[in-house]
Design a protein around this motif. Sequence first.
Motif, PDB file in Angstrom:
ATOM      1  N   UNK A 120       0.810  -1.226   0.000  1.00 47.54           N
ATOM      2  CA  UNK A 120       0.000   0.000   0.000  1.00 47.54           C
ATOM      3  C   UNK A 120       0.837   1.267   0.000  1.00 47.54           C
ATOM      4  N   UNK A 121       2.158   1.119   0.065  1.00 47.76           N
ATOM      5  CA  UNK A 121       3.004   2.311   0.136  1.00 47.76           C
ATOM      6  C   UNK A 121       4.309   2.109  -0.637  1.00 47.76           C
ATOM      7  N   UNK A 122       4.218   1.896  -1.958  1.00 48.86           N
ATOM      8  CA  UNK A 122       5.447   1.732  -2.739  1.00 48.86           C
ATOM      9  C   UNK A 122       6.234   3.033  -2.790  1.00 48.86           C
ATOM     10  N   UNK A 123       7.561   2.919  -2.707  1.00 46.85           N
ATOM     11  CA  UNK A 123       8.432   4.093  -2.725  1.00 46.85           C
ATOM     12  C   UNK A 123       9.386   4.030  -3.914  1.00 46.85           C
ATOM     13  N   UNK A 124       9.680   5.199  -4.470  1.00 48.46           N
ATOM     14  CA  UNK A 124      10.658   5.276  -5.555  1.00 48.46           C
ATOM     15  C   UNK A 124      12.036   4.919  -5.006  1.00 48.46           C
ATOM     16  N   UNK A 125      12.710   3.973  -5.653  1.00 46.27           N
ATOM     17  CA  UNK A 125      14.036   3.571  -5.171  1.00 46.27           C
ATOM     18  C   UNK A 125      15.113   3.677  -6.249  1.00 46.27           C
ATOM     19  N   UNK A 126      14.835   4.477  -7.282  1.00 49.82           N
ATOM     20  CA  UNK A 126      15.851   4.713  -8.307  1.00 49.82           C
ATOM     21  C   UNK A 126      16.190   3.441  -9.076  1.00 49.82           C
ATOM     22  N   UNK A 127      17.485   3.180  -9.174  1.00 50.96           N
ATOM     23  CA  UNK A 127      17.942   2.018  -9.953  1.00 50.96           C
ATOM     24  C   UNK A 127      18.334   0.844  -9.048  1.00 50.96           C
ATOM     25  N   UNK A 128      17.828   0.829  -7.819  1.00 51.83           N
ATOM     26  CA  UNK A 128      18.190  -0.240  -6.888  1.00 51.83           C
ATOM     27  C   UNK A 128      17.794  -1.621  -7.418  1.00 51.83           C
ATOM     28  N   UNK A 129      16.632  -1.705  -8.052  1.00 46.90           N
ATOM     29  CA  UNK A 129      16.198  -2.997  -8.592  1.00 46.90           C
ATOM     30  C   UNK A 129      17.144  -3.488  -9.686  1.00 46.90           C
ATOM     31  N   UNK A 130      17.641  -2.570 -10.481  1.00 39.79           N
ATOM     32  CA  UNK A 130      18.548  -2.938 -11.565  1.00 39.79           C
ATOM     33  C   UNK A 130      19.916  -3.344 -11.010  1.00 39.79           C
ATOM     34  N   UNK A 131      20.363  -2.656  -9.955  1.00 37.41           N
ATOM     35  CA  UNK A 131      21.608  -3.055  -9.298  1.00 37.41           C
ATOM     36  C   UNK A 131      21.489  -4.465  -8.727  1.00 37.41           C
ATOM     37  N   UNK A 132      20.355  -4.733  -8.099  1.00 37.67           N
ATOM     38  CA  UNK A 132      20.114  -6.055  -7.524  1.00 37.67           C
ATOM     39  C   UNK A 132      20.108  -7.122  -8.609  1.00 37.67           C
ATOM     40  N   UNK A 133      19.507  -6.802  -9.752  1.00 35.76           N
ATOM     41  CA  UNK A 133      19.419  -7.760 -10.859  1.00 35.76           C
ATOM     42  C   UNK A 133      20.805  -8.118 -11.372  1.00 35.76           C
ATOM     43  N   UNK A 134      21.656  -7.116 -11.578  1.00 38.54           N
ATOM     44  CA  UNK A 134      22.969  -7.358 -12.167  1.00 38.54           C
ATOM     45  C   UNK A 134      23.988  -7.887 -11.162  1.00 38.54           C
ATOM     46  N   UNK A 135      23.576  -8.043  -9.925  1.00 41.29           N
ATOM     47  CA  UNK A 135      24.445  -8.696  -8.933  1.00 41.29           C
ATOM     48  C   UNK A 135      23.835 -10.002  -8.440  1.00 41.29           C
ATOM     49  N   UNK A 136      22.751 -10.426  -9.060  1.00 40.36           N
ATOM     50  CA  UNK A 136      22.051 -11.654  -8.665  1.00 40.36           C
ATOM     51  C   UNK A 136      22.579 -12.824  -9.487  1.00 40.36           C
ATOM     52  N   UNK A 137      23.301 -13.772  -8.877  1.00 45.64           N
ATOM     53  CA  UNK A 137      23.859 -14.900  -9.634  1.00 45.64           C
ATOM     54  C   UNK A 137      22.780 -15.783 -10.251  1.00 45.64           C
ATOM     55  N   UNK A 138      21.626 -15.860  -9.609  1.00 51.12           N
ATOM     56  CA  UNK A 138      20.537 -16.683 -10.158  1.00 51.12           C
ATOM     57  C   UNK A 138      20.020 -16.076 -11.454  1.00 51.12           C
ATOM     58  N   UNK A 139      19.974 -14.741 -11.517  1.00 47.95           N
ATOM     59  CA  UNK A 139      19.532 -14.083 -12.745  1.00 47.95           C
ATOM     60  C   UNK A 139      20.483 -14.405 -13.898  1.00 47.95           C
ATOM     61  N   UNK A 140      21.787 -14.324 -13.640  1.00 47.92           N
ATOM     62  CA  UNK A 140      22.754 -14.610 -14.709  1.00 47.92           C
ATOM     63  C   UNK A 140      22.706 -16.083 -15.106  1.00 47.92           C
ATOM     64  N   UNK A 141      22.420 -16.949 -14.149  1.00 46.84           N
ATOM     65  CA  UNK A 141      22.245 -18.369 -14.478  1.00 46.84           C
ATOM     66  C   UNK A 141      21.028 -18.546 -15.371  1.00 46.84           C
ATOM     67  N   UNK A 142      19.934 -17.873 -15.023  1.00 47.88           N
ATOM     68  CA  UNK A 142      18.709 -17.953 -15.825  1.00 47.88           C
ATOM     69  C   UNK A 142      18.931 -17.371 -17.213  1.00 47.88           C
ATOM     70  N   UNK A 143      19.652 -16.254 -17.294  1.00 52.91           N
ATOM     71  CA  UNK A 143      19.920 -15.622 -18.590  1.00 52.91           C
ATOM     72  C   UNK A 143      20.786 -16.523 -19.466  1.00 52.91           C
ATOM     73  N   UNK A 144      21.824 -17.110 -18.875  1.00 55.34           N
ATOM     74  CA  UNK A 144      22.693 -18.024 -19.624  1.00 55.34           C
ATOM     75  C   UNK A 144      21.912 -19.227 -20.127  1.00 55.34           C
ATOM     76  N   UNK A 145      21.092 -19.791 -19.263  1.00 50.36           N
ATOM     77  CA  UNK A 145      20.268 -20.944 -19.666  1.00 50.36           C
ATOM     78  C   UNK A 145      19.299 -20.563 -20.788  1.00 50.36           C
ATOM     79  N   UNK A 146      18.720 -19.370 -20.684  1.00 55.11           N
ATOM     80  CA  UNK A 146      17.766 -18.923 -21.707  1.00 55.11           C
ATOM     81  C   UNK A 146      18.451 -18.782 -23.058  1.00 55.11           C
ATOM     82  N   UNK A 147      19.629 -18.182 -23.072  1.00 55.74           N
ATOM     83  CA  UNK A 147      20.363 -18.009 -24.335  1.00 55.74           C
ATOM     84  C   UNK A 147      20.759 -19.360 -24.916  1.00 55.74           C
TER      85      UNK A 147
END
Length: 290
Positions: free
Chosen positions: A43-70
């Motif tokens: 009920x109270x989302x806040x603007x957090x800039x590019x924090x989500x993108x920083x989290x994505x590019x430091x998430x090893x599971x995301x890179x594993x998923x991306x590699x598998x997808x490619x």
Amino acid sequence: MEDSKYTLAFVVPAFSIYLIFFILPCIAQIFVAFTDWSLDFFNNPQFNGIDNFKMMFTDPVFFKALTNTIYYTVVTTVLKVSLGLAFAVILNRKLKFTNIYRAIIFSPIMVSTVVVALIFNAIYHPERGLLNLFLRGIGLGALAKPWLLDVKYAMNAACVMDIWIGTGMLMAIFLAGIQAIPKDYYEAAVIDGANEFKKFFKITLPLIFSSLTVNTALGLIAGLKVFGSIFALTNGGPNDATQVVGTFLFRYFGQGMIGYTAAVGLVFTIFISLVSFFQIGWMRKKEVEL
């Protein structure tokens, strides 16, 4: 005036549905991607800039998923296009039961992905699966594997299922392209003494390059946005060996991380668009007009 009213009567409902269920969610996704919106702050989302993108590019599971997808996309696209072209060339000939063969190869695309996944789960079962029973039956029991339970084989097993599903559709597109080529070209080639290989590489392949462009684009897009078949077959396991971006998004969305999944989805949508744009643009330049 009456014609314009009839036109609007048909266009407005369709456009309204497209606007509500596609355009507006896409616009909303851009804003949500820059917030910390989650079930904890629903009920109270806040603007957090590019924090989500920083989290994505430091998430090893995301890179594993991306590699598998490619990997999944490259393997399935190359083999579906190659097999689809081979079947189209073979079944363009006047063979006995040609229409039956075409129907058999095309038919998997008409079956629900979930049903196909259940069938392949049964085929790949380590003890009672048809594949391992067949291998043991012909004396090759050493080749029997826990196909969906071993990280070395799970992704390739999933690729085989997708190839089985999608080859028939690409075959049909190639077949339509081949049958549109005038017979005069082949007759002239025969007079010049061309063999089957020369006719294929000098006439058939150049003149169906537009079909090759379409099929490659379909294969790439289907591979990059894969979700249902992987989710139903392995749900990303074992140990993330078959985790793709689609199942990755589903996992984190299920955990209530709405802003983070919006960010991942936004980046991946741009990635798919760029890949499709450059692939189609590059292949269009090589097409030959009939």
